[in-house]
Design an enzyme around this catalytic site. Structure first.
Site, PDB file in Angstrom:
ATOM      1  N   LEU A 147      26.231 -25.886  31.908  1.00  0.00           N
ATOM      2  CA  LEU A 147      24.868 -26.081  32.398  1.00  0.00           C
ATOM      3  C   LEU A 147      24.939 -26.968  33.630  1.00  0.00           C
ATOM      4  O   LEU A 147      25.809 -27.840  33.730  1.00  0.00           O
ATOM      5  CB  LEU A 147      23.989 -26.777  31.348  1.00  0.00           C
ATOM      6  N   ASP A 148      23.993 -26.776  34.556  1.00  0.00           N
ATOM      7  CA  ASP A 148      23.886 -27.692  35.693  1.00  0.00           C
ATOM      8  C   ASP A 148      23.733 -29.121  35.176  1.00  0.00           C
ATOM      9  O   ASP A 148      23.146 -29.350  34.113  1.00  0.00           O
ATOM     10  CB  ASP A 148      22.653 -27.363  36.549  1.00  0.00           C
ATOM     11  N   ARG A 149      24.210 -30.061  35.951  1.00  0.00           N
ATOM     12  CA  ARG A 149      24.141 -31.465  35.548  1.00  0.00           C
ATOM     13  C   ARG A 149      22.709 -31.902  35.243  1.00  0.00           C
ATOM     14  O   ARG A 149      22.456 -32.642  34.295  1.00  0.00           O
ATOM     15  CB  ARG A 149      24.741 -32.334  36.651  1.00  0.00           C
ATOM     16  N   HIS A 252      22.842 -21.601  39.330  1.00  0.00           N
ATOM     17  CA  HIS A 252      21.497 -21.977  39.792  1.00  0.00           C
ATOM     18  C   HIS A 252      20.510 -20.803  39.749  1.00  0.00           C
ATOM     19  O   HIS A 252      19.506 -20.809  40.468  1.00  0.00           O
ATOM     20  CB  HIS A 252      21.545 -22.535  41.227  1.00  0.00           C
TER      21      HIS A 252
END
Length: 325
Positions: A147-149, A252
Protein backbone atom coordinates in the site's frame (compact mmCIF):
# COMPACT_ATOMS: atom_id res chain seq x y z
CA UNK A 1 26.37 -20.11 -7.68
CA UNK A 2 24.26 -19.30 -4.59
CA UNK A 3 20.62 -20.36 -4.31
CA UNK A 4 17.98 -17.71 -4.95
CA UNK A 5 17.13 -17.34 -1.27
CA UNK A 6 20.71 -16.92 -0.07
CA UNK A 7 21.20 -13.75 1.96
CA UNK A 8 22.61 -10.92 -0.12
CA UNK A 9 25.73 -9.39 1.39
CA UNK A 10 28.12 -6.71 0.15
CA UNK A 11 29.85 -8.09 -2.93
CA UNK A 12 33.03 -6.88 -4.62
CA UNK A 13 32.19 -8.64 -7.88
CA UNK A 14 29.10 -9.53 -9.87
CA UNK A 15 27.58 -12.92 -9.17
CA UNK A 16 24.81 -15.06 -10.62
CA UNK A 17 21.77 -16.43 -8.81
CA UNK A 18 19.83 -19.44 -10.09
CA UNK A 19 16.09 -19.06 -9.50
CA UNK A 20 14.54 -21.86 -7.45
CA UNK A 21 11.46 -23.65 -8.78
CA UNK A 22 9.27 -22.32 -5.96
CA UNK A 23 9.85 -18.74 -7.18
CA UNK A 24 8.46 -19.48 -10.64
CA UNK A 25 6.28 -16.55 -11.75
CA UNK A 26 7.73 -13.93 -9.38
CA UNK A 27 8.37 -10.48 -10.85
CA UNK A 28 12.02 -9.57 -11.30
CA UNK A 29 11.75 -6.33 -9.30
CA UNK A 30 10.04 -8.11 -6.41
CA UNK A 31 12.70 -10.82 -6.42
CA UNK A 32 15.45 -8.19 -6.27
CA UNK A 33 13.72 -6.31 -3.44
CA UNK A 34 13.67 -9.53 -1.44
CA UNK A 35 17.15 -10.70 -2.37
CA UNK A 36 18.86 -7.33 -1.90
CA UNK A 37 17.25 -6.68 1.46
CA UNK A 38 17.60 -3.05 2.47
CA UNK A 39 18.22 -1.78 -1.06
CA UNK A 40 16.10 1.29 -1.90
CA UNK A 41 13.53 0.80 -4.67
CA UNK A 42 15.20 3.63 -6.59
CA UNK A 43 18.47 1.65 -6.66
CA UNK A 44 16.70 -1.52 -7.84
CA UNK A 45 15.11 0.30 -10.78
CA UNK A 46 18.34 2.12 -11.60
CA UNK A 47 20.16 -1.23 -11.83
CA UNK A 48 17.43 -2.56 -14.12
CA UNK A 49 17.30 0.53 -16.37
CA UNK A 50 21.06 0.54 -16.79
CA UNK A 51 21.19 -3.16 -17.70
CA UNK A 52 23.38 -4.11 -14.76
CA UNK A 53 20.87 -6.80 -13.78
CA UNK A 54 20.43 -9.43 -16.49
CA UNK A 55 18.35 -12.58 -16.82
CA UNK A 56 19.92 -15.40 -18.80
CA UNK A 57 22.36 -12.86 -20.22
CA UNK A 58 19.76 -10.39 -21.47
CA UNK A 59 18.41 -7.05 -20.27
CA UNK A 60 14.92 -7.22 -18.74
CA UNK A 61 12.15 -4.95 -17.55
CA UNK A 62 11.08 -4.87 -13.88
CA UNK A 63 7.84 -6.73 -14.61
CA UNK A 64 9.61 -9.73 -16.19
CA UNK A 65 8.23 -12.97 -14.69
CA UNK A 66 11.01 -15.27 -13.59
CA UNK A 67 11.02 -19.02 -14.19
CA UNK A 68 12.66 -21.77 -12.18
CA UNK A 69 16.20 -22.25 -13.48
CA UNK A 70 16.62 -18.69 -14.76
CA UNK A 71 20.02 -17.17 -14.02
CA UNK A 72 20.00 -13.61 -12.70
CA UNK A 73 23.17 -11.52 -12.77
CA UNK A 74 23.54 -9.41 -9.62
CA UNK A 75 26.01 -6.51 -10.00
CA UNK A 76 28.49 -5.60 -7.27
CA UNK A 77 26.75 -3.32 -4.76
CA UNK A 78 27.27 -2.47 -1.13
CA UNK A 79 24.37 -2.75 1.30
CA UNK A 80 24.31 -1.89 4.96
CA UNK A 81 24.04 -4.86 7.29
CA UNK A 82 20.43 -4.94 8.61
CA UNK A 83 21.89 -5.35 12.10
CA UNK A 84 23.39 -1.86 11.77
CA UNK A 85 19.89 -0.33 11.66
CA UNK A 86 19.05 -1.38 15.19
CA UNK A 87 15.45 -2.23 15.97
CA UNK A 88 12.13 -0.47 15.30
CA UNK A 89 11.00 2.07 17.88
CA UNK A 90 8.86 0.71 20.70
CA UNK A 91 5.88 2.78 19.56
CA UNK A 92 6.06 1.35 16.03
CA UNK A 93 6.35 -2.20 17.35
CA UNK A 94 3.31 -1.67 19.58
CA UNK A 95 1.31 -0.05 16.77
CA UNK A 96 2.08 -2.94 14.43
CA UNK A 97 1.13 -5.52 17.05
CA UNK A 98 -2.16 -3.70 17.66
CA UNK A 99 -2.86 -3.46 13.92
CA UNK A 100 -3.29 -7.23 13.41
CA UNK A 101 -6.87 -7.95 12.34
CA UNK A 102 -6.57 -11.61 11.25
CA UNK A 103 -4.17 -14.51 11.52
CA UNK A 104 -4.13 -18.21 10.73
CA UNK A 105 -1.42 -20.76 9.95
CA UNK A 106 -0.48 -19.23 6.59
CA UNK A 107 -1.65 -15.60 6.54
CA UNK A 108 -1.36 -12.50 8.69
CA UNK A 109 -3.49 -9.42 7.97
CA UNK A 110 -3.01 -5.96 9.43
CA UNK A 111 -4.76 -2.61 9.24
CA UNK A 112 -1.75 -0.48 8.30
CA UNK A 113 -1.64 2.98 9.83
CA UNK A 114 -1.22 5.94 7.48
CA UNK A 115 2.37 7.19 7.36
CA UNK A 116 3.97 3.75 7.67
CA UNK A 117 5.72 2.47 4.53
CA UNK A 118 5.16 -1.09 3.33
CA UNK A 119 8.90 -1.73 3.48
CA UNK A 120 12.11 0.13 4.27
CA UNK A 121 14.28 1.96 1.75
CA UNK A 122 14.90 5.51 0.50
CA UNK A 123 15.72 6.78 3.97
CA UNK A 124 13.13 4.63 5.77
CA UNK A 125 14.72 2.00 8.02
CA UNK A 126 11.59 0.19 9.13
CA UNK A 127 8.40 -0.40 7.21
CA UNK A 128 5.61 -2.90 7.81
CA UNK A 129 7.58 -5.99 6.85
CA UNK A 130 10.74 -5.09 8.80
CA UNK A 131 8.70 -4.28 11.90
CA UNK A 132 6.68 -7.49 11.70
CA UNK A 133 9.87 -9.50 11.27
CA UNK A 134 11.25 -7.82 14.38
CA UNK A 135 8.07 -8.83 16.23
CA UNK A 136 8.17 -12.38 14.84
CA UNK A 137 11.88 -13.18 14.39
CA UNK A 138 11.30 -16.93 14.14
CA UNK A 139 8.65 -16.71 11.42
CA UNK A 140 9.09 -16.43 7.66
CA UNK A 141 7.05 -13.38 6.63
CA UNK A 142 6.67 -11.98 3.11
CA UNK A 143 4.58 -9.10 1.77
CA UNK A 144 1.83 -10.30 -0.55
CA UNK A 145 1.19 -6.75 -1.84
CA UNK A 146 1.91 -3.14 -0.92
CA UNK A 147 0.00 0.00 0.00
CA UNK A 148 1.13 3.59 -0.51
CA UNK A 149 2.73 5.02 2.61
CA UNK A 150 -0.12 7.51 3.11
CA UNK A 151 -2.90 4.95 2.54
CA UNK A 152 -4.24 3.10 5.57
CA UNK A 153 -5.93 -0.25 5.72
CA UNK A 154 -5.72 -3.91 4.92
CA UNK A 155 -2.42 -5.54 4.06
CA UNK A 156 -1.82 -9.28 3.80
CA UNK A 157 1.45 -10.96 4.74
CA UNK A 158 2.21 -14.58 3.89
CA UNK A 159 3.60 -16.87 6.60
CA UNK A 160 4.11 -19.75 4.15
CA UNK A 161 5.75 -19.69 0.72
CA UNK A 162 2.89 -21.72 -0.78
CA UNK A 163 0.34 -19.08 0.28
CA UNK A 164 2.49 -16.29 -1.18
CA UNK A 165 2.74 -18.04 -4.55
CA UNK A 166 -1.01 -18.74 -4.72
CA UNK A 167 -1.97 -15.18 -3.75
CA UNK A 168 0.43 -13.64 -6.25
CA UNK A 169 -1.09 -15.86 -8.94
CA UNK A 170 -4.59 -14.72 -7.92
CA UNK A 171 -3.49 -11.10 -8.23
CA UNK A 172 -2.53 -11.72 -11.84
CA UNK A 173 -5.95 -13.22 -12.62
CA UNK A 174 -8.93 -11.06 -13.54
CA UNK A 175 -11.27 -11.21 -10.57
CA UNK A 176 -8.86 -13.35 -8.57
CA UNK A 177 -8.97 -10.94 -5.62
CA UNK A 178 -11.77 -8.46 -4.94
CA UNK A 179 -10.37 -5.20 -3.53
CA UNK A 180 -12.56 -2.59 -1.86
CA UNK A 181 -11.43 0.86 -0.70
CA UNK A 182 -13.13 3.78 1.03
CA UNK A 183 -12.26 7.31 -0.07
CA UNK A 184 -13.43 10.88 0.33
CA UNK A 185 -13.45 12.53 -3.09
CA UNK A 186 -13.61 16.29 -3.39
CA UNK A 187 -16.76 17.81 -4.86
CA UNK A 188 -20.10 16.21 -5.69
CA UNK A 189 -19.77 12.94 -7.58
CA UNK A 190 -22.78 11.86 -9.68
CA UNK A 191 -25.05 9.09 -8.40
CA UNK A 192 -24.50 5.50 -9.46
CA UNK A 193 -21.23 3.80 -10.36
CA UNK A 194 -18.64 5.72 -12.35
CA UNK A 195 -16.17 3.36 -14.02
CA UNK A 196 -12.80 4.76 -15.06
CA UNK A 197 -10.99 2.76 -17.74
CA UNK A 198 -7.83 4.77 -18.28
CA UNK A 199 -4.31 3.36 -18.80
CA UNK A 200 -1.60 4.59 -16.43
CA UNK A 201 2.09 5.28 -16.93
CA UNK A 202 4.58 5.46 -14.07
CA UNK A 203 7.33 8.01 -14.57
CA UNK A 204 10.23 8.99 -12.35
CA UNK A 205 10.91 12.58 -11.42
CA UNK A 206 14.33 13.90 -10.45
CA UNK A 207 15.39 12.21 -7.23
CA UNK A 208 13.57 8.97 -8.04
CA UNK A 209 10.08 10.10 -6.95
CA UNK A 210 7.35 8.20 -8.78
CA UNK A 211 4.68 10.20 -10.60
CA UNK A 212 1.79 8.50 -12.37
CA UNK A 213 -0.35 9.92 -15.14
CA UNK A 214 -3.17 8.82 -17.43
CA UNK A 215 -2.10 8.04 -20.97
CA UNK A 216 -4.54 9.89 -23.19
CA UNK A 217 -3.23 8.94 -26.63
CA UNK A 218 -5.17 6.01 -28.06
CA UNK A 219 -2.11 4.90 -30.01
CA UNK A 220 0.25 4.96 -27.03
CA UNK A 221 1.49 1.65 -25.64
CA UNK A 222 3.26 3.28 -22.70
CA UNK A 223 0.37 2.93 -20.27
CA UNK A 224 -0.89 -0.17 -18.47
CA UNK A 225 -4.59 -1.02 -18.56
CA UNK A 226 -6.25 0.22 -15.34
CA UNK A 227 -9.89 -0.04 -14.29
CA UNK A 228 -11.54 1.51 -11.21
CA UNK A 229 -15.20 1.76 -10.14
CA UNK A 230 -16.34 4.66 -7.92
CA UNK A 231 -19.72 4.63 -6.12
CA UNK A 232 -21.00 7.40 -3.85
CA UNK A 233 -22.08 6.12 -0.42
CA UNK A 234 -23.07 9.54 0.90
CA UNK A 235 -22.30 13.21 0.47
CA UNK A 236 -21.01 15.25 3.38
CA UNK A 237 -20.02 18.90 3.52
CA UNK A 238 -20.03 19.18 -0.26
CA UNK A 239 -17.68 16.19 -0.61
CA UNK A 240 -18.37 12.61 -1.73
CA UNK A 241 -17.70 9.61 0.52
CA UNK A 242 -17.19 6.72 -1.88
CA UNK A 243 -16.61 3.01 -2.18
CA UNK A 244 -13.94 2.19 -4.74
CA UNK A 245 -13.41 -1.20 -6.29
CA UNK A 246 -10.38 -1.81 -8.48
CA UNK A 247 -9.86 -4.58 -11.02
CA UNK A 248 -6.17 -3.79 -11.47
CA UNK A 249 -3.56 -2.80 -8.91
CA UNK A 250 -1.44 -0.11 -10.52
CA UNK A 251 0.73 2.35 -8.62
CA UNK A 252 -1.39 5.27 -7.29
CA UNK A 253 -4.31 3.97 -9.40
CA UNK A 254 -7.22 5.28 -7.32
CA UNK A 255 -5.55 8.63 -6.70
CA UNK A 256 -4.76 9.26 -10.37
CA UNK A 257 -8.14 8.02 -11.65
CA UNK A 258 -9.90 10.25 -9.11
CA UNK A 259 -7.86 13.23 -10.30
CA UNK A 260 -8.64 12.28 -13.92
CA UNK A 261 -12.40 12.55 -13.38
CA UNK A 262 -12.06 15.88 -11.60
CA UNK A 263 -12.70 14.62 -8.06
CA UNK A 264 -9.28 14.00 -6.49
CA UNK A 265 -8.96 12.19 -3.17
CA UNK A 266 -9.20 14.60 -0.23
CA UNK A 267 -5.88 15.22 1.48
CA UNK A 268 -3.82 14.06 -1.51
CA UNK A 269 -0.76 16.31 -1.60
CA UNK A 270 0.52 14.85 -4.89
CA UNK A 271 -2.54 14.61 -7.14
CA UNK A 272 -5.11 16.57 -5.14
CA UNK A 273 -6.61 20.06 -4.97
CA UNK A 274 -4.37 22.22 -2.77
CA UNK A 275 -7.06 24.74 -1.91
CA UNK A 276 -9.64 22.10 -0.94
CA UNK A 277 -7.04 20.21 1.09
CA UNK A 278 -6.18 23.38 3.00
CA UNK A 279 -9.84 24.08 3.73
CA UNK A 280 -10.49 20.52 4.94
CA UNK A 281 -7.40 20.61 7.12
CA UNK A 282 -8.50 23.84 8.79
CA UNK A 283 -12.22 23.09 9.07
CA UNK A 284 -12.39 19.35 9.88
CA UNK A 285 -8.81 18.44 10.77
CA UNK A 286 -8.01 16.25 7.74
CA UNK A 287 -4.23 15.95 7.91
CA UNK A 288 -3.70 12.89 5.73
CA UNK A 289 -4.82 11.20 2.53
CA UNK A 290 -8.45 10.04 2.89
CA UNK A 291 -7.95 6.62 1.31
CA UNK A 292 -8.43 3.35 3.18
CA UNK A 293 -8.10 -0.26 2.00
CA UNK A 294 -11.25 -1.71 3.56
CA UNK A 295 -11.51 -5.34 2.44
CA UNK A 296 -10.09 -8.18 0.38
CA UNK A 297 -11.96 -11.27 -0.79
CA UNK A 298 -10.26 -14.32 -2.31
CA UNK A 299 -10.11 -18.10 -2.07
CA UNK A 300 -7.07 -20.33 -1.59
CA UNK A 301 -6.63 -24.05 -2.25
CA UNK A 302 -7.94 -23.72 -5.78
CA UNK A 303 -11.08 -21.91 -4.63
CA UNK A 304 -11.93 -24.28 -1.78
CA UNK A 305 -10.99 -21.99 1.13
CA UNK A 306 -12.64 -18.55 1.00
CA UNK A 307 -11.29 -15.53 2.88
CA UNK A 308 -13.12 -12.27 3.57
CA UNK A 309 -10.76 -9.88 5.37
CA UNK A 310 -11.78 -6.45 6.65
CA UNK A 311 -10.06 -3.45 8.21
CA UNK A 312 -12.33 -0.87 9.89
CA UNK A 313 -12.04 2.73 8.74
CA UNK A 314 -9.18 4.48 10.57
CA UNK A 315 -10.36 6.42 13.64
CA UNK A 316 -9.02 9.75 12.40
CA UNK A 317 -11.01 9.36 9.16
CA UNK A 318 -14.19 8.53 11.10
CA UNK A 319 -13.66 11.79 13.01
CA UNK A 320 -13.37 13.73 9.75
CA UNK A 321 -16.64 12.27 8.47
CA UNK A 322 -18.38 13.15 11.72
CA UNK A 323 -17.18 16.76 11.48
CA UNK A 324 -18.33 17.00 7.86
CA UNK A 325 -21.89 15.93 8.69
Amino acid sequence: MPPSDAPARPASAAHTVRIAEDRDGQRLDNFLLGYLKGAPRSLIYKLLRSGQVRVNGGRCKPERRLEGGDEVRIPPIRLDDPADKGTPAKGLLEAMEASIVFEDARLLAISKPSGVASHGGSGISFGVIETLRALRPRESLELVHRLDRDTSGLMVIAKKRSALIELQALMREEGGINKRYLALLTGRMPDGVMSVDAPLHVGLRQGGERHVQVVTSASSSAGKASLSHFRVLERRGGQSYCEVRIETGRTHQIRVHAQHIGHPVAGDDKYGDEAVNKRLREQVGLKRLFLHAASLEFALDGGKTPYVLNAPLAAELVDVLDRLA
